[in-house]
Design a protein around this motif. Structure first.
Motif, PDB file in Angstrom:
ATOM      1  N   LEU A 116       5.397  -6.684  -0.375  1.00  0.00           N
ATOM      2  CA  LEU A 116       4.691  -5.429  -0.832  1.00  0.00           C
ATOM      3  C   LEU A 116       4.798  -5.456  -2.422  1.00  0.00           C
ATOM      4  O   LEU A 116       3.552  -4.419  -2.668  1.00  0.00           O
ATOM      5  N   LYS A 117       4.979  -5.550  -2.945  1.00  0.00           N
ATOM      6  CA  LYS A 117       4.568  -5.725  -4.288  1.00  0.00           C
ATOM      7  C   LYS A 117       3.283  -6.505  -5.329  1.00  0.00           C
ATOM      8  O   LYS A 117       3.805  -8.407  -4.646  1.00  0.00           O
ATOM      9  N   LEU A 118       2.130  -6.291  -5.382  1.00  0.00           N
ATOM     10  CA  LEU A 118       1.609  -7.106  -6.258  1.00  0.00           C
ATOM     11  C   LEU A 118       1.341  -6.579  -7.297  1.00  0.00           C
ATOM     12  O   LEU A 118       1.119  -5.458  -8.277  1.00  0.00           O
ATOM     13  N   LEU A 119       0.575  -7.424  -8.520  1.00  0.00           N
ATOM     14  CA  LEU A 119       0.539  -7.670  -9.573  1.00  0.00           C
ATOM     15  C   LEU A 119      -0.514  -8.012 -10.521  1.00  0.00           C
ATOM     16  O   LEU A 119      -0.650  -9.500  -9.949  1.00  0.00           O
ATOM     17  N   ASP A 120      -0.857  -7.134 -10.834  1.00  0.00           N
ATOM     18  CA  ASP A 120      -2.408  -7.447 -12.100  1.00  0.00           C
ATOM     19  C   ASP A 120      -2.120  -7.560 -12.705  1.00  0.00           C
ATOM     20  O   ASP A 120      -2.169  -6.338 -13.650  1.00  0.00           O
ATOM     21  N   VAL A 121      -2.565  -8.549 -13.279  1.00  0.00           N
ATOM     22  CA  VAL A 121      -2.368  -9.203 -14.880  1.00  0.00           C
ATOM     23  C   VAL A 121      -3.832  -9.153 -15.931  1.00  0.00           C
ATOM     24  O   VAL A 121      -5.055  -9.944 -15.668  1.00  0.00           O
ATOM     25  N   GLY A 122      -3.824  -7.498 -16.691  1.00  0.00           N
ATOM     26  CA  GLY A 122      -4.689  -7.231 -17.250  1.00  0.00           C
ATOM     27  C   GLY A 122      -6.137  -6.298 -16.139  1.00  0.00           C
ATOM     28  O   GLY A 122      -7.122  -6.673 -16.248  1.00  0.00           O
ATOM     29  N   PHE A 123      -5.195  -5.292 -16.080  1.00  0.00           N
ATOM     30  CA  PHE A 123      -5.363  -4.786 -15.065  1.00  0.00           C
ATOM     31  C   PHE A 123      -6.711  -3.975 -14.945  1.00  0.00           C
ATOM     32  O   PHE A 123      -7.647  -3.561 -14.622  1.00  0.00           O
ATOM     33  N   GLY A 124      -7.156  -4.056 -16.697  1.00  0.00           N
ATOM     34  CA  GLY A 124      -8.675  -3.325 -16.479  1.00  0.00           C
ATOM     35  C   GLY A 124      -8.639  -1.829 -16.586  1.00  0.00           C
ATOM     36  O   GLY A 124      -8.028  -1.000 -16.567  1.00  0.00           O
ATOM     37  N   SER A 125      -9.806  -1.136 -15.841  1.00  0.00           N
ATOM     38  CA  SER A 125     -10.323  -0.522 -14.845  1.00  0.00           C
ATOM     39  C   SER A 125      -9.065  -0.053 -13.935  1.00  0.00           C
ATOM     40  O   SER A 125      -9.372   0.919 -13.250  1.00  0.00           O
ATOM     41  N   GLY A 126      -8.372  -0.901 -13.952  1.00  0.00           N
ATOM     42  CA  GLY A 126      -7.689  -0.568 -12.230  1.00  0.00           C
ATOM     43  C   GLY A 126      -8.067  -0.624 -10.933  1.00  0.00           C
ATOM     44  O   GLY A 126      -7.617  -0.325 -10.480  1.00  0.00           O
ATOM     45  N   GLY A 127      -9.933  -0.784 -10.623  1.00  0.00           N
ATOM     46  CA  GLY A 127     -10.551  -1.001  -9.919  1.00  0.00           C
ATOM     47  C   GLY A 127      -9.516  -2.114  -8.579  1.00  0.00           C
ATOM     48  O   GLY A 127      -9.480  -1.590  -7.020  1.00  0.00           O
TER      49      GLY A 127
END
Ligand SMILES: [Zn+2]
Length: 340
Positions: A116-127
């Motif tokens: 269930l772990k998801l990583l957003d690199v450079g997530f910015g405004s986080g949408g």
């Protein structure tokens, strides 16, 4: 890399430092230089100049990777990305139609759901983190921008890290999915980022990326003049070949790379200007300075996307166009799914 001829040692490259501190190397000496970015950052081949209105742009003769020679320093980058527009409401604004697109994207990750772990690199405004959380993922994010991290914490988006993706203490072999959306074109050296992503993915985990396509309709027609190649922010334009090579070099064996989307406004502007000049109807207007062209293009693309996403026929037209762009590999955006 290692070939240093006697001639290039005798004539060291003349470099100068610009007002804002980038190291700028004259185009003539760049190709002869034996250090720094004298070779393709993907395959180490010697590049050739890419006509670009003075941007010092280069294209690799082997893998067709395009890149700029003006490399920002670490200090420049820290300054550039500290806020990066995420310190005010306008910069954080995400148009509502994007939520539906991001939702579809997150749904496409279902087959990889395990830790269930998801990583957003450079997530910015986080949408993406916000939407992933509503679908039961355990969201993680990395950002260089302290303003984005502060805003993300306020929104309780998940586990957030501020700093350099390459060195942050993040659990290895743990993630089902890592997202790098419109990120790799910003990097001085992109391959180590892909290596790091693979290291953090569990076996069977997915790396999903988007980045402008250097060999799509706009990239082929405009070359280095395309405003998307825009130092100090956008330093790299991948081809399908350079993307595949980068992924294979760091150990991804199962990769899917395809193209979609067109950014036609700048292209049309150039065609019109050429038409006018070929008819002799006055001087062709020079291509806009890259920043204003980029802003205009981005604004129009959002408008176009918004109207196409909103209507049923619009959506059908858009998906038909994307099928064609996928088949011809001429889309302006590269999409990548690579499985560890
Ligand atoms: Zn190359």
């Amino acid at each position: 890399m290692g070939k240093t001829s006697k001639r290039s040692r005798k004539a060291p490259p003349k470099t100068k430092v610009s007002k804002i501190g980038w190291v700028i190397m004259p185009a003539e000496t760049f190709a002869k230089a034996s250090q720094g970015r004298s070779v393709c950052p993907v395959c180490s081949e010697i590049p050739k100049p890419l006509p670009s209105n003075g941007k010092d742009a280069w294209i690799c003769q082997r893998c067709k990777h395009s890149f700029v020679a003006r490399l920002p320093t670490d200090e420049d980058l820290a300054k550039l990305y500290e806020a990066y527009g995420y310190d005010d409401a306008a910069g954080r604004y995400s148009p509502p139609f994007l939520d539906a697109i991001i939702g579809d994207l997150v749904d496409s990750f279902e087959a990889h759901r395990k830790t269930l772990k998801l990583l957003d690199v450079g997530f910015g405004s986080g949408g993406l983190l916000r939407i992933a959380k509503t679908r039961g993922w355990d969201p993680h994010g990395v950002e260089l921008s302290s303003a984005a991290v502060a805003y993300g914490r306020e929104q309780e988006l998940g586990t957030l890290y501020e700093g350099d993706f390459l060195t942050l203490p993040i659990e290895k072999a743990a993630f089902d999915v890592i997202v790098m959306s419109e990120l790799v074109e910003h990097l001085v050296d992109p391959v180590p980022f892909l290596r790091r992503a693979r290291e953090l993915l569990r076996v069977g985990g997915l790396l999903y990326m988007t980045t402008p396509h250097g060999r799509g309709v706009s990239g082929l027609a405009l070359g280095g003049e395309w405003s998307v190649l825009r130092p100090p922010e956008h330093l790299q334009l991948f081809s399908i070949a350079s993307m595949r090579r980068s992924l294979e070099d760091v150990g991804f064996s199962k990769t899917e790379i395809y193209t979609q989307g067109l950014l036609p406004h700048e292209l049309l502007q150039k065609v019109r200007a050429q038409f006018r000049s070929s008819r002799g109807a006055g001087k062709a207007t020079k291509t806009d300075p890259e920043t204003s062209a980029f802003r205009e293009r981005a604004g129009k693309s959002v408008g176009l996307n918004e109207s196409l996403s909103g209507r049923r026929t619009g959506r059908m037209l858009k998906s038909a166009a994307n099928v064609i762009l996928r088949l011809t590999s001429l889309g302006d955006s590269l999409r990548v799914r690579a499985v560890r």
